[in-house]
Design a protein around this motif. Structure first.
Motif, PDB file in Angstrom:
ATOM      1  N   UNK A 368     -44.707 -53.440 -62.235  1.00 24.77           N
ATOM      2  CA  UNK A 368     -44.769 -52.301 -61.280  1.00 24.77           C
ATOM      3  C   UNK A 368     -45.170 -52.805 -59.798  1.00 24.77           C
ATOM      4  N   UNK A 369     -46.181 -53.525 -59.861  1.00 20.12           N
ATOM      5  CA  UNK A 369     -46.713 -53.905 -58.244  1.00 20.12           C
ATOM      6  C   UNK A 369     -45.543 -54.399 -57.766  1.00 20.12           C
ATOM      7  N   UNK A 370     -44.675 -54.992 -58.176  1.00 13.29           N
ATOM      8  CA  UNK A 370     -43.314 -55.945 -57.638  1.00 13.29           C
ATOM      9  C   UNK A 370     -42.286 -55.063 -57.236  1.00 13.29           C
ATOM     10  N   UNK A 371     -42.368 -53.681 -57.786  1.00 15.34           N
ATOM     11  CA  UNK A 371     -41.349 -52.757 -57.592  1.00 15.34           C
ATOM     12  C   UNK A 371     -40.448 -52.444 -58.452  1.00 15.34           C
ATOM     13  N   UNK A 372     -40.691 -52.810 -59.564  1.00 13.66           N
ATOM     14  CA  UNK A 372     -39.652 -52.475 -60.724  1.00 13.66           C
ATOM     15  C   UNK A 372     -40.347 -50.784 -61.113  1.00 13.66           C
ATOM     16  N   UNK A 373     -39.074 -50.129 -61.216  1.00 12.70           N
ATOM     17  CA  UNK A 373     -39.040 -48.850 -61.726  1.00 12.70           C
ATOM     18  C   UNK A 373     -39.011 -48.674 -62.899  1.00 12.70           C
ATOM     19  N   UNK A 374     -39.701 -47.838 -63.826  1.00  9.71           N
ATOM     20  CA  UNK A 374     -39.881 -47.417 -65.064  1.00  9.71           C
ATOM     21  C   UNK A 374     -39.202 -46.275 -65.486  1.00  9.71           C
ATOM     22  N   UNK A 375     -38.153 -46.175 -66.415  1.00  8.48           N
ATOM     23  CA  UNK A 375     -37.510 -44.961 -66.853  1.00  8.48           C
ATOM     24  C   UNK A 375     -38.139 -44.784 -68.509  1.00  8.48           C
ATOM     25  N   UNK A 376     -39.194 -44.210 -68.769  1.00  8.19           N
ATOM     26  CA  UNK A 376     -39.890 -44.135 -70.209  1.00  8.19           C
ATOM     27  C   UNK A 376     -39.012 -43.059 -70.977  1.00  8.19           C
ATOM     28  N   UNK A 377     -39.133 -42.912 -72.254  1.00  6.95           N
ATOM     29  CA  UNK A 377     -38.571 -42.043 -73.067  1.00  6.95           C
ATOM     30  C   UNK A 377     -36.860 -41.881 -72.717  1.00  6.95           C
ATOM     31  N   UNK A 378     -36.408 -42.955 -72.559  1.00  3.32           N
ATOM     32  CA  UNK A 378     -35.150 -42.804 -72.322  1.00  3.32           C
ATOM     33  C   UNK A 378     -34.244 -44.070 -73.106  1.00  3.32           C
ATOM     34  N   UNK A 379     -33.038 -43.693 -73.451  1.00  4.42           N
ATOM     35  CA  UNK A 379     -32.132 -44.644 -73.981  1.00  4.42           C
ATOM     36  C   UNK A 379     -30.797 -44.526 -73.795  1.00  4.42           C
ATOM     37  N   UNK A 380     -30.095 -45.761 -73.553  1.00  4.14           N
ATOM     38  CA  UNK A 380     -28.809 -45.906 -73.131  1.00  4.14           C
ATOM     39  C   UNK A 380     -27.827 -45.459 -74.287  1.00  4.14           C
ATOM     40  N   UNK A 381     -26.869 -44.758 -73.859  1.00  2.42           N
ATOM     41  CA  UNK A 381     -26.022 -44.370 -74.893  1.00  2.42           C
ATOM     42  C   UNK A 381     -24.345 -44.660 -74.779  1.00  2.42           C
ATOM     43  N   UNK A 382     -23.981 -45.085 -73.461  1.00  3.55           N
ATOM     44  CA  UNK A 382     -22.929 -45.390 -72.933  1.00  3.55           C
ATOM     45  C   UNK A 382     -22.741 -46.072 -71.481  1.00  3.55           C
ATOM     46  N   UNK A 383     -22.234 -47.235 -71.431  1.00  3.53           N
ATOM     47  CA  UNK A 383     -21.904 -47.626 -70.173  1.00  3.53           C
ATOM     48  C   UNK A 383     -20.706 -47.644 -69.328  1.00  3.53           C
TER      49      UNK A 383
END
Length: 627
Positions: A368-383
């Protein structure tokens, strides 16, 4: 003088002596903590019981012989009696045989002892303690999840000790010596052992077998040794120059490492089992488990294991400008922190909340300190793909937490609410498993689980097949490096026994403990202690991490390390390796979990003491307590 029969032997004895004294005189062991019990009105320990024909069970310390008496010192009834007596004694024994940090460590490292040596500036002595059970402190001191710190009682005063970082400090100082610490090597035993895989479990097994005098050949499929430590953990956490130096030190045990020797290709399992006295499989679990959803195989979509491995090899995988990393474990965090360093705008997508992430908390904080963004309670369903067929968007579904699943974490449930995010790189890092392709065409028949792990004994690591052992992630599934090290040492001990024809299940010593977990310890016991802040490990500044794979943790100064080690409360008993009470409890299989120490605990709390001190009428005089 009179004649008696003691354990089937006729003896001429002095009738003024007790049966306990007579037994000692004839080298017959009868357990006892209170000795002859003649020094005062102490409650007898009730362990020195014997069976006398016609009289039943009697205490040997209180009984004198009579002519013709027939005495038995060992029987099932006596064992039951002694076990019950030990249970009564230990119910009033509010203490820790081993420090809780040592119990929490998978490798059982004697943390309390090496912290003492560090505090005293005795770094060689600290290394001697560490390497009894952990031969890779340079690496493990950098990457270990520090299970020990989670149970450190110092947390009830202020903060847990920086145990992992102190281990690393001692190892760094040792590495700087002209002659780093190495144990004495035993004479050659004329036996050959093959180990397949040079990760932490294989290296550890080879290290201990080498010093035991075995001829060890370690076979590695990759160009260089180290396994996941080299090909899965990024440079900024574990510099490979450090890993190389550690492996060089370990090879002083005499083990030989043969690289680019892939099982099933250059070598076969059946041939190794035929040509060596023992074989140990330590091939790890470095095969990624793919996420199977629409578009998951588009160009620009990678698996976490492959992405990290590529960074150490050909660097063929392209990191785009907007990277999505899917998963919540350490591999996912390592992928995200790597992508950030390569200049990507990086988002970590996880289907539960941050609290449920299996990655180490400090690694999540660093990301997080290095700049990674977090998307919680999220799941991919299609690319979704662009005109060139490369991923350009990911359709995501919002999740909600339901009831706990088998892991104890709340199950993520789909909500039916979707949204799109733009990404040109997607890295799925959700799980790993062993690669069993080496079994194709292999005549040996082995028993594998549905998780692709090899069934083997949890204590001896024996596979159940001939001279074959299995350790590390191949045995337990994806786990930590310290757990792999623990398996490696257990296997080395078992292989040594196996090649001497006497492999047995190890006996774990009895461990009294004040409470099974830190949460069950009453903080009132530590209220009198002065608060001292935990020493903070110097870190590479955030601005200096951009585009750099330089090591983030910079190491402790010697003064800071000694000060930090001095915060140790020394929870474990100093006499735990020479304690008759513990030995008897181990021998008679006393169950710690069945003991009620509530009264003893109350006394300790009321007296602001870590140790219980009883009145003279209750003390059994074993001499094990801190008075």
């Amino acid at each position: 003088m009179i004649t008696i029969t003691l354990d089937g032997a006729q003896l001429t004895v002095d009738p003024t002596k007790t049966l306990l004294q007579i037994a000692k005189q004839h080298q017959i062991d009868i357990p006892s903590l209170c000795g002859d019990n003649t020094s005062g009105p102490k409650t007898p320990c009730d362990l020195c019981v014997v069976e006398i024909a016609g009289l039943g069970i009697r205490r040997a310390c209180e009984t004198r012989p009579e002519a013709g008496m027939v005495i038995t010192t060992k029987s099932e009834d006596l064992s039951t009696h002694r076990q019950q007596a030990l249970g009564r004694i230990l119910a009033d024994h509010y203490a820790d045989c081993e420090a809780p940090c040592q119990r929490a460590c998978p490798a059982g490292v004697d943390i309390q002892s090496y912290l003492h040596h560090i505090a005293m500036g005795e770094h060689e002595a600290a290394m001697a303690v560490i390497k009894q059970t952990l031969p890779m402190p340079l690496s493990i001191g950098r990457v270990c999840p520090a299970f020990c710190e989670a149970e450190c009682r110092r947390a009830l005063v202020d903060e847990p000790l920086a145990i992992r970082q102190l281990k690393r400090h001692a190892a760094d100082l040792d590495l700087a010596e002209v002659a780093p610490y190495q144990p004495a090597k035993k004479p050659a035993k004329g036996k050959r052992v093959a180990i397949i895989g040079s990760g932490p479990s294989g290296l550890t097994c080879g290290y201990y077998l080498g010093y035991e005098g075995f001829e060890v050949d370690l076979f590695e499929a990759m160009p260089e040794a180290g396994g996941w430590l080299r090909y899965g953990i990024p440079e900024y956490r574990l510099p490979k120059a450090i890993l190389d130096q550690e492996i060089d030190l370990m090879c002083q045990s005499g083990m030989r490492i043969h690289t680019q020797q892939r099982l099933g290709h250059q070598i076969t399992l059946s041939a190794l089992c035929r040509d060596y006295d023992a074989v140990c499989l330590a091939v790890g679990a470095s095969k990624a488990v793919p996420m199977d959803y629409p578009g998951s195989t588009l160009a620009g979509c990678y698996l976490g294991v492959d992405y990290l491995k590529d960074r150490m090899l050909a660097k063929r995988l392209t990191t785009g400008k907007r990277v999505a990393v899917i998963g919540g474990g350490n591999t996912a965090i390592d992928c995200a922190r790597t992508a950030v360093r390569l200049g990507a705008e990086t988002t970590l997508i996880y289907r539960r909340t941050r609290a449920e992430m299996p990655a180490e908390a400090y690694e999540i904080d660093e990301a997080e300190q290095e700049g990674v963004r977090f998307l919680m309670l999220t799941n991919p369903v299609e690319n979704l793909a662009d005109e060139a067929g490369r991923v350009c968007q990911v359709r995501l579904e919002k999740m909600a937490l339901g009831e706990p699943d088998a892991s104890g974490r709340r199950r993520p449930e789909p909500t039916g609410e979707f949204f799109l995010e733009e990404f040109d790189t997607v890295i799925a890092a959700v799980s790993q498993q062993p690669d069993l392709s080496f079994m194709e065409g292999e005549p040996l028949t082995l028993s594998f689980t549905r998780w692709q792990t090899l069934e083997s004994h949890p204590e001896t690591m024996h596979s159940g097949h001939g001279n074959l052992f299995a350790i590390g992630d191949l045995r337990r599934g994806p786990a930590t490096a310290i757990e792999a090290v623990a398996d490696g040492r257990k296997a080395a001990l078992a292989i040594d026994q196996f090649l001497h024809g006497d492999m047995i299940d190890p006996v774990n010593p009895f461990n009294a403990c004040k409470a099974p977990t830190l949460k069950q310890v009453d903080p009132a016991q530590f209220a009198h202690l002065k608060k001292v802040a935990r020493t903070i490990m110097p870190h590479l500044a955030e601005k200096d991490r951009e585009g750099s794979f330089a090591e983030v943790e910079r190491g402790l100064s010697d003064q800071d390390a000694r000060s930090e080690a001095s915060r140790c409360l020394e929870c474990g008993c100093q006499a735990n390796t020479d304690c008759a009470l513990r030995d008897y409890a181990t021998e008679y299989k006393v169950d710690q979990s069945a003991l009620d120490t509530s009264q003893c605990q109350k006394f300790a709390v009321d007296n602001s003491s870590e140790f219980i001190v009883f009145d003279a009428n209750r003390c059994i005089g074993c001499g094990q307590c801190v008075q």
